[in-house]
Write an enzyme that holds these catalytic residues in place. Structure first.
Site, PDB file in Angstrom:
ATOM      1  N   TYR A   5     -36.443 -67.928 -46.003  1.00 30.01           N
ATOM      2  CA  TYR A   5     -35.799 -66.626 -45.793  1.00 30.01           C
ATOM      3  C   TYR A   5     -35.878 -65.757 -47.050  1.00 30.01           C
ATOM      4  O   TYR A   5     -36.007 -64.536 -46.950  1.00 30.01           O
ATOM      5  CB  TYR A   5     -34.356 -66.809 -45.319  1.00 30.01           C
ATOM      6  N   GLU A  41     -27.670 -67.945 -40.630  1.00 31.82           N
ATOM      7  CA  GLU A  41     -27.023 -68.922 -41.496  1.00 31.82           C
ATOM      8  C   GLU A  41     -27.750 -70.250 -41.351  1.00 31.82           C
ATOM      9  O   GLU A  41     -28.385 -70.513 -40.337  1.00 31.82           O
ATOM     10  CB  GLU A  41     -25.527 -69.073 -41.241  1.00 31.82           C
TER      11      GLU A  41
HETATM   12  C1  COA Z   1     -38.034 -73.049 -42.089  1.00 33.59           C
HETATM   13  C2  COA Z   1     -39.268 -73.122 -41.159  1.00 33.59           C
HETATM   14  C3  COA Z   1     -38.917 -72.501 -39.818  1.00 33.59           C
HETATM   15  C4  COA Z   1     -40.431 -72.343 -41.805  1.00 33.59           C
HETATM   16  O1  COA Z   1     -41.495 -72.260 -40.864  1.00 33.59           O
HETATM   17  P1  COA Z   1     -43.026 -72.196 -41.329  1.00 33.59           P
HETATM   18  O2  COA Z   1     -43.861 -71.830 -40.158  1.00 33.59           O
HETATM   19  O3  COA Z   1     -43.393 -73.451 -42.034  1.00 33.59           O
HETATM   20  O4  COA Z   1     -42.992 -71.007 -42.395  1.00 33.59           O
HETATM   21  P2  COA Z   1     -44.197 -70.068 -42.866  1.00 33.59           P
HETATM   22  O5  COA Z   1     -45.489 -70.842 -42.857  1.00 33.59           O
HETATM   23  O6  COA Z   1     -44.163 -68.800 -42.088  1.00 33.59           O
HETATM   24  O7  COA Z   1     -43.759 -69.837 -44.387  1.00 33.59           O
HETATM   25  C5  COA Z   1     -43.650 -68.547 -44.966  1.00 33.59           C
HETATM   26  C6  COA Z   1     -43.227 -68.697 -46.407  1.00 33.59           C
HETATM   27  O8  COA Z   1     -41.891 -69.243 -46.494  1.00 33.59           O
HETATM   28  C7  COA Z   1     -41.798 -70.109 -47.652  1.00 33.59           C
HETATM   29  N1  COA Z   1     -41.607 -71.504 -47.208  1.00 33.59           N
HETATM   30  C8  COA Z   1     -41.716 -71.997 -45.965  1.00 33.59           C
HETATM   31  N2  COA Z   1     -41.443 -73.321 -45.955  1.00 33.59           N
HETATM   32  C9  COA Z   1     -41.163 -73.661 -47.222  1.00 33.59           C
HETATM   33  C10 COA Z   1     -40.832 -74.906 -47.857  1.00 33.59           C
HETATM   34  N3  COA Z   1     -40.741 -76.075 -47.158  1.00 33.59           N
HETATM   35  N4  COA Z   1     -40.613 -74.908 -49.200  1.00 33.59           N
HETATM   36  C11 COA Z   1     -40.711 -73.777 -49.912  1.00 33.59           C
HETATM   37  N5  COA Z   1     -41.041 -72.548 -49.368  1.00 33.59           N
HETATM   38  C12 COA Z   1     -41.257 -72.517 -48.034  1.00 33.59           C
HETATM   39  C13 COA Z   1     -43.134 -69.976 -48.374  1.00 33.59           C
HETATM   40  O9  COA Z   1     -43.041 -68.886 -49.274  1.00 33.59           O
HETATM   41  C14 COA Z   1     -44.079 -69.648 -47.227  1.00 33.59           C
HETATM   42  O10 COA Z   1     -45.275 -68.993 -47.635  1.00 33.59           O
HETATM   43  P3  COA Z   1     -46.524 -69.895 -48.192  1.00 33.59           P
HETATM   44  O11 COA Z   1     -46.733 -71.024 -47.217  1.00 33.59           O
HETATM   45  O12 COA Z   1     -47.665 -68.919 -48.197  1.00 33.59           O
HETATM   46  O13 COA Z   1     -46.113 -70.389 -49.543  1.00 33.59           O
HETATM   47  C15 COA Z   1     -39.720 -74.600 -40.999  1.00 33.59           C
HETATM   48  O14 COA Z   1     -39.788 -75.217 -42.275  1.00 33.59           O
HETATM   49  C16 COA Z   1     -38.832 -75.425 -40.080  1.00 33.59           C
HETATM   50  O15 COA Z   1     -38.991 -75.412 -38.865  1.00 33.59           O
HETATM   51  N6  COA Z   1     -37.900 -76.205 -40.645  1.00 33.59           N
HETATM   52  C17 COA Z   1     -37.034 -77.084 -39.846  1.00 33.59           C
HETATM   53  C18 COA Z   1     -36.018 -76.299 -39.014  1.00 33.59           C
HETATM   54  C19 COA Z   1     -35.208 -75.328 -39.872  1.00 33.59           C
HETATM   55  O16 COA Z   1     -34.784 -75.666 -40.974  1.00 33.59           O
HETATM   56  N7  COA Z   1     -34.984 -74.102 -39.345  1.00 33.59           N
HETATM   57  C20 COA Z   1     -34.308 -73.038 -40.089  1.00 33.59           C
HETATM   58  C21 COA Z   1     -32.851 -73.089 -39.985  1.00 33.59           C
HETATM   59  S1  COA Z   1     -32.262 -72.646 -38.360  1.00 33.59           S
END
Ligand code: COA
Length: 160
Positions: free
Chosen positions: A124, A112
Site C-alpha cells: 500500500y 486496514e
Molecule cells: C499484498 C498483495 C495483495 C500484493 O499483491 P501483488 O500482486 O504481489 O502486488 P504487486 O505485484 O502489484 O506489487 C506492487 C508493489 O507493491 C510492493 N510489494 C508487493 N508485495 C511486496 C512484498 N511482499 N514485500 C515488499 N514490497 C511488496 C512492491 O513495491 C511491488 O512492486 P515491485 O514488485 O515492482 O517491487 C499480496 O502480497 C497478497 O495477496 N498477500 C496476502 C494477502 C494480503 O495480505 N492481503 C492484503 C491485506 S487484506
C-alpha cells in the site's frame, strides 16, 4: 515480470474460491472464517460493493472486494495467489476499483490490515497510501489493525 492477466467482475462460480483465498491468505491464524462463502456472496450481490477478480489463463489468480460509501471507499479484502505475486496483479486490482470509485465521485480509499502484514504495508505504501491510525485488538483481540488511506481524484490533486 508482469503477468498476462485479465480483470473482470466476479461471478457466482468464483465465490467459494474467493472465500478460501481469504481464509488461507488473509485470515490465517485467526479463529473461525470471517469472509465465508455467504459473506462473499453478499458482497457480490450488494448494491454498494464490488468484487473484482484477476484471471491468469483459467486460474483465478487474485481478487479484491470494496464497499462504496458517499465519499469514501473501503477496500475490504485483497489477495493474490502466492504463485502470481509480485507481477503487478495487486496494483491492477486496486487501480480497477479506484477507477470505479472515481466514477462514483469518491475522494478517498481506506484500508486496514494486520499490523504484522509487512508485505501488505509495503504494497500500500508503494501505491501511495499513508498511515492513518491503528486499532488495538481489532482482529479478535489478538492483533492490531493498521489503517491506511489515499486520496484520489480532485482531492488528491488539491494536495499536490
Ligand atoms: C499484498 C498483495 C495483495 C500484493 O499483491 P501483488 O500482486 O504481489 O502486488 P504487486 O505485484 O502489484 O506489487 C506492487 C508493489 O507493491 C510492493 N510489494 C508487493 N508485495 C511486496 C512484498 N511482499 N514485500 C515488499 N514490497 C511488496 C512492491 O513495491 C511491488 O512492486 P515491485 O514488485 O515492482 O517491487 C499480496 O502480497 C497478497 O495477496 N498477500 C496476502 C494477502 C494480503 O495480505 N492481503 C492484503 C491485506 S487484506
Amino acid at each position: 515480470m508482469p503477468s498476462v492477466h485479465s480483470l473482470r467482475l466476479a461471478r457466482r462460480s468464483d465465490i467459494r474460491e474467493i472465500a478460501v483465498m481469504s481464509r488461507c491468505l488473509i485470515e490465517v491464524g485467526l479463529r473461525g472464517w470471517s469472509w465465508h462463502p455467504m459473506r462473499v456472496a453478499r458482497a457480490l450481490h450488494g448494491r454498494d460493493s464490488c468484487v473484482v477478480v484477476a484471471d491468469v489463463g483459467a486460474q483465478l489468480a487474485g481478487f479484491a472486494i470494496a464497499e462504496f460509501g458517499d465519499s469514501t471507499a473501503h477496500l475490504s479484502l485483497l489477495a493474490v495467489q502466492p504463485a502470481h505475486q509480485r507481477r503487478g496483479i495487486g496494483i491492477a486490482l486496486v487501480e480497477w476499483l479506484e477507477a470505479s470509485a472515481l466514477t462514483a465521485g469518491i475522494g478517498r480509499i481506506d484500508v486496514e490490515m494486520r499490523a504484522n502484514n509487512f508485505a501488505a504495508r509495503c504494497f500500500y505504501e508503494a501505491l501511495g497510501f499513508s498511515h492513518s491510525g491503528e486499532v488495538r485488538g481489532y482482529y479478535q483481540n489478538i492483533e492490531t489493525a493498521v489503517r491506511m488511506q489515499r486520496r484520489i481524484g480532485r482531492l488528491a490533486a488539491l494536495e499536490k
